[in-house]
Scaffold this motif. Structure first.
Motif, mmCIF file in Angstrom:
data_model
loop_
_atom_site.group_PDB
_atom_site.id
_atom_site.type_symbol
_atom_site.label_atom_id
_atom_site.label_comp_id
_atom_site.label_asym_id
_atom_site.label_seq_id
_atom_site.Cartn_x
_atom_site.Cartn_y
_atom_site.Cartn_z
ATOM 1 N N ASP A 127 56.342 33.603 -18.356
ATOM 2 C CA ASP A 127 56.999 32.717 -17.048
ATOM 3 C C ASP A 127 56.229 33.034 -15.868
ATOM 4 O OD1 ASP A 127 58.892 31.272 -15.731
ATOM 5 O OD2 ASP A 127 59.835 33.296 -14.820
ATOM 6 N N THR A 128 55.905 31.852 -15.185
ATOM 7 C CA THR A 128 55.019 32.118 -14.121
ATOM 8 C C THR A 128 55.752 32.447 -12.875
ATOM 9 O OG1 THR A 128 55.105 29.483 -13.534
ATOM 10 C CG2 THR A 128 53.406 30.105 -15.115
ATOM 11 N N GLY A 129 56.666 33.224 -13.036
ATOM 12 C CA GLY A 129 57.484 33.564 -11.691
ATOM 13 C C GLY A 129 56.853 34.797 -11.166
ATOM 14 N N PRO A 130 57.466 35.511 -10.178
ATOM 15 C CA PRO A 130 56.961 36.520 -9.324
ATOM 16 C C PRO A 130 56.256 37.574 -10.252
ATOM 17 C CG PRO A 130 59.187 36.265 -8.753
ATOM 18 C CD PRO A 130 58.873 35.347 -10.156
ATOM 19 N N LYS A 131 56.527 38.028 -11.549
ATOM 20 C CA LYS A 131 55.984 39.125 -11.978
ATOM 21 C C LYS A 131 54.906 38.615 -12.969
ATOM 22 C CE LYS A 131 60.136 41.899 -12.333
ATOM 23 N NZ LYS A 131 61.031 42.669 -12.781
ATOM 24 N N PHE A 132 54.528 37.499 -13.020
ATOM 25 C CA PHE A 132 53.406 36.781 -13.908
ATOM 26 C C PHE A 132 52.200 37.677 -13.870
ATOM 27 C CE2 PHE A 132 49.725 34.048 -14.459
ATOM 28 C CZ PHE A 132 50.014 33.682 -15.824
ATOM 29 N N TYR A 133 51.582 38.167 -12.743
ATOM 30 C CA TYR A 133 50.432 38.561 -13.017
ATOM 31 C C TYR A 133 50.518 40.136 -13.419
ATOM 32 C CZ TYR A 133 48.067 35.000 -10.350
ATOM 33 O OH TYR A 133 47.474 33.609 -10.359
ATOM 34 N N ASP A 134 51.751 40.736 -12.999
ATOM 35 C CA ASP A 134 51.836 41.939 -13.839
ATOM 36 C C ASP A 134 51.990 41.849 -15.205
ATOM 37 O OD1 ASP A 134 51.886 43.185 -11.197
ATOM 38 O OD2 ASP A 134 54.232 43.158 -11.105
ATOM 39 N N GLU A 135 52.428 41.031 -15.690
ATOM 40 C CA GLU A 135 52.647 40.861 -17.269
ATOM 41 C C GLU A 135 51.410 40.422 -17.905
ATOM 42 O OE1 GLU A 135 55.887 38.080 -17.110
ATOM 43 O OE2 GLU A 135 57.253 39.316 -17.448
ATOM 44 N N VAL A 136 50.771 39.672 -17.058
ATOM 45 C CA VAL A 136 49.290 39.449 -17.563
ATOM 46 C C VAL A 136 48.447 40.458 -17.538
ATOM 47 C CG1 VAL A 136 47.004 38.240 -17.097
ATOM 48 C CG2 VAL A 136 49.220 36.926 -16.799
ATOM 49 N N GLY A 137 48.492 41.494 -16.660
ATOM 50 C CA GLY A 137 47.869 42.686 -16.694
ATOM 51 C C GLY A 137 48.232 43.380 -17.887
ATOM 52 N N ALA A 138 49.658 43.527 -18.155
ATOM 53 C CA ALA A 138 50.073 44.362 -19.363
ATOM 54 C C ALA A 138 49.242 43.791 -20.563
ATOM 55 C CB ALA A 138 51.589 44.278 -19.371
ATOM 56 N N ALA A 139 49.269 42.304 -20.708
ATOM 57 C CA ALA A 139 49.021 41.494 -22.036
ATOM 58 C C ALA A 139 47.235 42.087 -22.046
ATOM 59 C CB ALA A 139 48.974 40.238 -21.865
#
Length: 173
Positions: A127-139
Motif C-alpha cells: 500500500d502506498t500509505g504512510p508506512k510505504f517507505y518503511d515497508e520498502v526498506g524491509a523488502a
C-alpha cells in the motif's frame, strides 16, 4: 544491495577454487562464454542498483516510487535470468569438478533472479500509505539477505585450468 562487483569476486573465487572431467567446452571457451554473460549482467545490475538507490531518495510520491521500483527490480530479475540462461548454455567446462562449477554458477544466478522477483512482487503488493517507505526498506533488507545467501559455496572446488582461463581470456578483463 550487494554490489555486482562482490558477485563477480565470488564468481572468480569459485573459479580460483574450482576442482570430474567432462567432454564439455575447453576452459578458455567456457570462461569466455561465462564472462560474456556476466559482464553485461553486472553492468545492468549496477545501473539498476543505482536507479533503485536514487528512487529511495528522490522526491516522488509513494505511488511513483512504487512504480519505478517495481520496474527496476523487474529489470534486475530479467537481467539475472538472461545471464543464468547464457551461463547454462555455456555447458559444463572440461575440467575436474566442471559440473559442480557450472551448476553453482547457474544456481547462484537463479537465486539472484528469484530474490529480485520476490522483492518486486513484495513491493507490487504494498500500500502506498504512510508506512510505504518503511515497508520498502524491509523488502530491500530481505532482498539483500537473499542475495547474500545466493553466493556460491567455493569450499570444495579447485580448478587451476579455469583460474588460468579466466585470467587469460580477453572477455574476462
Amino acid at each position: 544491495m550487494r554490489s555486482p562487483r562482490a558477485v563477480m569476486v565470488a564468481v572468480l573465487v569459485v573459479l580460483a577454487l574450482a576442482g570430474c572431467g567432462s567432454d564439455g567446452p575447453a576452459p578458455r571457451a567456457w570462461a569466455a562464454d561465462v564472462c560474456d554473460a556476466l559482464g553485461p549482467w553486472r553492468d545492468e545490475i549496477d545501473t539498476l542498483t543505482s536507479g533503485t538507490e536514487q528512487q529511495m531518495t528522490a522526491k516522488t510520491t509513494p505511488a511513483q516510487a512504487k512504480e519505478n521500483l517495481v520496474r527496476l527490480l523487474g529489470g534486475a530479475e530479467q537481467a539475472s535470468e538472461k545471464a543464468r540462461g547464457l551461463v547454462e548454455q555455456a555447458g559444463v567446462p572440461a575440467v575436474d569438478q566442471g559440473a559442480p562449477v557450472a551448476s553453482g554458477f547457474v544456481g547462484s544466478l537463479a537465486a539472484v533472479r528469484d530474490a529480485y522477483g520476490k522483492a518486486k512482487r513484495t513491493i507490487e503488493g504494498l500500500d502506498t500509505g504512510p508506512k510505504f517507505y518503511d515497508e520498502v526498506g524491509a523488502a530491500v533488507e530481505t532482498l539483500n539477505k537473499e542475495y547474500d545467501a545466493s553466493a556460491l559455496d567455493t569450499s570444495k572446488l579447485n580448478s587451476p585450468e579455469l583460474v588460468r582461463a579466466f585470467d587469460e581470456v580477453p572477455e574476462c578483463r
